[in-house]
Design an enzyme around this catalytic site. Structure first.
Site, PDB file in Angstrom:
ATOM      1  N   ASN A 142      -8.959 -10.025  -0.988  1.00 56.46           N
ATOM      2  CA  ASN A 142      -9.477  -9.876  -2.349  1.00 56.46           C
ATOM      3  C   ASN A 142      -8.538 -10.362  -3.451  1.00 56.46           C
ATOM      4  OD1 ASN A 142      -7.706  -7.772  -2.184  1.00 56.46           O
ATOM      5  ND2 ASN A 142      -9.184  -6.167  -2.677  1.00 56.46           N
ATOM      6  N   TYR A 187       2.278  -0.103   1.205  1.00 59.49           N
ATOM      7  CA  TYR A 187       0.919   0.419   1.373  1.00 59.49           C
ATOM      8  C   TYR A 187       0.903   1.783   2.081  1.00 59.49           C
ATOM      9  CZ  TYR A 187      -1.500  -3.846  -0.242  1.00 59.49           C
ATOM     10  OH  TYR A 187      -2.015  -4.872  -0.995  1.00 59.49           O
ATOM     11  N   HIS A 236      -3.443  -7.806  -6.053  1.00 52.29           N
ATOM     12  CA  HIS A 236      -3.099  -6.380  -6.088  1.00 52.29           C
ATOM     13  C   HIS A 236      -2.648  -6.033  -7.496  1.00 52.29           C
ATOM     14  CE1 HIS A 236      -1.220  -2.519  -5.166  1.00 52.29           C
ATOM     15  NE2 HIS A 236      -0.270  -2.919  -5.994  1.00 52.29           N
ATOM     16  N   LYS A 247      -2.348 -12.456  -3.575  1.00 54.62           N
ATOM     17  CA  LYS A 247      -2.329 -12.286  -2.123  1.00 54.62           C
ATOM     18  C   LYS A 247      -2.447 -13.634  -1.396  1.00 54.62           C
ATOM     19  CE  LYS A 247      -4.265  -7.572  -2.335  1.00 54.62           C
ATOM     20  NZ  LYS A 247      -5.252  -6.649  -1.725  1.00 54.62           N
ATOM     21  N   GLU A 303       6.205   0.700  -6.980  1.00 58.02           N
ATOM     22  CA  GLU A 303       5.991  -0.640  -6.424  1.00 58.02           C
ATOM     23  C   GLU A 303       7.001  -1.645  -6.971  1.00 58.02           C
ATOM     24  OE1 GLU A 303       1.824  -1.396  -7.182  1.00 58.02           O
ATOM     25  OE2 GLU A 303       1.201   0.186  -5.788  1.00 58.02           O
TER      26      GLU A 303
HETATM   27  N1  UDP Z   1      -8.937  -2.695   1.732  1.00 56.21           N
HETATM   28  C1  UDP Z   1      -9.620  -3.134   2.860  1.00 56.21           C
HETATM   29  N2  UDP Z   1     -10.766  -2.485   3.230  1.00 56.21           N
HETATM   30  C2  UDP Z   1     -11.252  -1.408   2.554  1.00 56.21           C
HETATM   31  C3  UDP Z   1     -10.558  -0.965   1.411  1.00 56.21           C
HETATM   32  C4  UDP Z   1      -9.406  -1.626   1.026  1.00 56.21           C
HETATM   33  O1  UDP Z   1      -9.208  -4.100   3.503  1.00 56.21           O
HETATM   34  O2  UDP Z   1     -12.289  -0.864   2.941  1.00 56.21           O
HETATM   35  C5  UDP Z   1      -7.704  -3.385   1.325  1.00 56.21           C
HETATM   36  C6  UDP Z   1      -7.947  -4.307   0.138  1.00 56.21           C
HETATM   37  O3  UDP Z   1      -7.144  -5.468   0.320  1.00 56.21           O
HETATM   38  C7  UDP Z   1      -7.440  -3.475  -1.014  1.00 56.21           C
HETATM   39  C8  UDP Z   1      -6.262  -2.739  -0.379  1.00 56.21           C
HETATM   40  O4  UDP Z   1      -6.723  -2.444   0.939  1.00 56.21           O
HETATM   41  O5  UDP Z   1      -7.061  -4.285  -2.105  1.00 56.21           O
HETATM   42  C9  UDP Z   1      -5.846  -1.463  -1.063  1.00 56.21           C
HETATM   43  O6  UDP Z   1      -6.977  -0.621  -1.242  1.00 56.21           O
HETATM   44  P1  UDP Z   1      -7.211   0.170  -2.600  1.00 56.21           P
HETATM   45  O7  UDP Z   1      -8.290   1.150  -2.364  1.00 56.21           O
HETATM   46  O8  UDP Z   1      -5.898   0.670  -3.114  1.00 56.21           O
HETATM   47  O9  UDP Z   1      -7.804  -0.979  -3.560  1.00 56.21           O
HETATM   48  P2  UDP Z   1      -7.171  -1.718  -4.827  1.00 56.21           P
HETATM   49  O10 UDP Z   1      -6.261  -0.766  -5.521  1.00 56.21           O
HETATM   50  O11 UDP Z   1      -6.434  -2.933  -4.291  1.00 56.21           O
HETATM   51  O12 UDP Z   1      -8.356  -2.126  -5.652  1.00 56.21           O
HETATM   52 MG    MG Z   2      -4.709   0.388  -4.774  1.00 56.04          MG
END
Ligand code: UDP
Ligand code: MG
Length: 142
Positions: free
Chosen positions: A120, A57, A123, A17, A134
């Protein structure tokens, strides 16, 4: 694709990212991926468009963080990659660590490089269905 028993080679979609690209963590993250035995089949540094980001997303479109998420992933260059290896979807997810870096285990990418739950670092697809979807969305890049 064969989804039979046991270990099999499969593909997953990885994005390094904009926070991690800006902080110059790409090479260190890719070393961790390769040390885990996964191959980086394709890799492209690109500015993800807002249209692609919203499609990518879509599952989060009703979440309170959706707009912030789209703004962030489009805020600067990202590195979009296809990884390949045995059980690489779950293997790469465990290497990534928890979504919230405060909950991520030692030795994970997010523990080392993530700034916050939104910024974070990486992805990774969460299932074979997500990986197929994806990879298809990003296929025009490669
Ligand atoms: N995210 C965020 N706030 C939250 C939860 C998720 O900004 O409270 C963002 C974060 O960048 C995350 C992405 O949304 O990686 C997708 O969320 P997901 O639950 O799919 O997490 P991941 O699969 O990336 O661990
Ligand atoms: Mg996810």
């Amino acid at each position: 694709m064969d989804r039979g028993e046991g270990l099999m080679s499969e593909k997953t979609l990885c994005i390094i990212k904009p926070d991690a690209v800006k902080n110059n963590f790409v090479d260190q993250i890719n070393k961790m991926i390769e040390s885990k035995g996964l191959s980086i089949l394709k890799s492209k540094k690109t500015n993800i468009s807002s249209e692609i980001a919203k499609q990518f997303y879509a599952e989060h479109s009703e979440k309170p963080f959706f707009n912030e998420l789209v703004d962030f992933i489009t805020s600067g260059p990202a590195v979009v990659q296809i990884l390949e290896g045995d059980s690489c979807i779950t293997s790469y997810r465990s290497l990534m660590g928890a979504t919230n870096p405060e909950e991520a285990e030692e030795g994970t990418i997010r523990k080392k490089f993530a700034e916050s739950i939104s910024k974070n670092a990486v992805h990774g697809s969460d299932s074979p269905e997500s990986a197929d979807r994806e990879i298809e969305i990003m296929s025009a890049l490669f």
